[in-house]
Design an enzyme around this catalytic site. Structure first.
Site, mmCIF file in Angstrom:
data_model
loop_
_atom_site.group_PDB
_atom_site.id
_atom_site.type_symbol
_atom_site.label_atom_id
_atom_site.label_comp_id
_atom_site.label_asym_id
_atom_site.label_seq_id
_atom_site.Cartn_x
_atom_site.Cartn_y
_atom_site.Cartn_z
ATOM 1 N N LEU A 33 0.812 -1.207 0.000
ATOM 2 C CA LEU A 33 0.000 0.000 0.000
ATOM 3 C C LEU A 33 0.857 1.273 0.000
ATOM 4 C CD1 LEU A 33 -2.726 -1.072 2.588
ATOM 5 C CD2 LEU A 33 -2.630 -1.513 0.120
ATOM 6 N N HIS A 37 -3.644 4.363 -1.752
ATOM 7 C CA HIS A 37 -4.511 3.408 -1.043
ATOM 8 C C HIS A 37 -4.979 3.996 0.290
ATOM 9 C CE1 HIS A 37 -1.939 0.491 -3.441
ATOM 10 N NE2 HIS A 37 -3.160 0.143 -3.806
ATOM 11 N N LYS A 149 -6.658 6.591 -10.884
ATOM 12 C CA LYS A 149 -5.478 6.213 -11.673
ATOM 13 C C LYS A 149 -5.801 5.025 -12.568
ATOM 14 C CE LYS A 149 -1.959 3.873 -10.009
ATOM 15 N NZ LYS A 149 -1.768 2.760 -10.977
ATOM 16 N N SER A 185 1.948 4.438 -7.226
ATOM 17 C CA SER A 185 1.690 3.085 -7.705
ATOM 18 C C SER A 185 2.593 2.115 -6.972
ATOM 19 C CB SER A 185 1.952 2.978 -9.219
ATOM 20 O OG SER A 185 1.916 1.634 -9.650
#
Length: 281
Positions: A33, A37, A149, A185
């Site tokens: 994460l 997140h 995203k 990411s």
């Protein structure tokens, strides 16, 4: 905060919450994460009585020669982030818990999954839809939280919910970025220092495209060319696609941009495939 590995245990907890009249938010993730997140978890915690974060590296959404075996995993670190962000339970099943021997049932949402990332990852969204449907059946969330995203994924989950009459509200949250514009990411950890320095070219290119549209340019091909031209200034970058599609239909725009439109790109920086996008209209 609880960490649950079995479907039966997860269902028991959710059933207890539902009997108490509590609302449940679900944040589906593959773990490792980051702040993106964390923003989803915090949003879910603000809007629901209980929050479940699923952490499951889903094998059926990876194609041959993709990064399933090396995808970053760290459940201890992830659990700490979940607890800090306000989650009440982490659902972390093993692959053989989610897919029993002989598993052969998949969900395909059709043409919407064939564009953009679906062209280079043909089985990806079939795997995503299948696991998300399973998670919805297990957790029975009132709301499910996804990030912009993965805008195509969000559009596909929206269609999945609509087509199969699922009783869950989809909440799509803004992209969270690094200070230099790179979209957060889990795969960013693959980048070596030189590649990391090169990676923000995606955001710069999309900003150029967005600025062009804001200045009055409506021709989709001209916008795509402007974005590609910026990306091609970076020697480490190799374009997978730059595209302009109607959103959420994910239908290619030929001619002038009008209505709600997704402008998206996927680019390899070295061997790492990164995606980014913006939405207009």
């Amino acid at each position: 905060m609880m960490i649950l590995n079995n479907i039966s245990d997860m269902r028991k907890i959710v059933d207890q919450w539902k009997k108490q009249g509590l609302t449940v938010g679900l944040v589906p993730t593959m773990g490792f994460l980051h702040e993106g997140h964390e923003s989803l978890i915090k949003r879910a915690a603000a809007e629901n009585d209980r929050v479940v974060v699923s952490i499951f590296v889903n094998p059926i959404q990876f194609g041959k020669n993709e990064d399933f075996s090396v995808y970053p995993r760290n459940i201890e670190r992830d659990s700490s982030i979940c607890q800090r962000a306000g989650a009440h339970a982490v659902f972390n099943p093993a692959a053989d818990e989610m897919y029993l021997d002989g598993f052969s049932t998949y969900i395909d949402v059709g043409d919407i999954s064939k564009e953009l990332c679906g062209k280079s990852r043909p089985i990806h969204f079939r795997g995503v839809c299948t696991v998300v449907a399973k998670l919805f059946n297990i957790v029975k969330p009132d709301r499910a939280y996804f990030g912009q995203k993965d805008a195509q994924q969000a559009a596909i989950i929206h269609k999945l919910i609509k087509d199969l009459n699922m009783d869950v509200e989809l909440v799509v949250c803004p992209i969270v970025r690094e200070s230099d514009g790179l979209a957060k990411s889990s795969r960013n950890v693959y980048l070596n220092p030189e590649e990391r320095k090169a990676a923000p070219v995606l955001h710069r290119a999309l900003c150029a495209g967005e600025s062009l549209i804001s200045s009055g340019q409506k021709d989709a091909e001209a916008v795509k060319k402007a974005i590609a031209d910026v990306i091609n200034t970076e020697p480490l970058a190799k374009i997978d696609y730059v595209d302009v599609v109607a959103f959420p239909e994910i239908k290619p725009v030929n001619g002038d941009i009008s209505g709600k439109t997704l402008v998206a790109t996927a680019v390899f920086i070295g061997k790492t495939r990164l995606i980014d996008n913006f939405i207009v209209g």
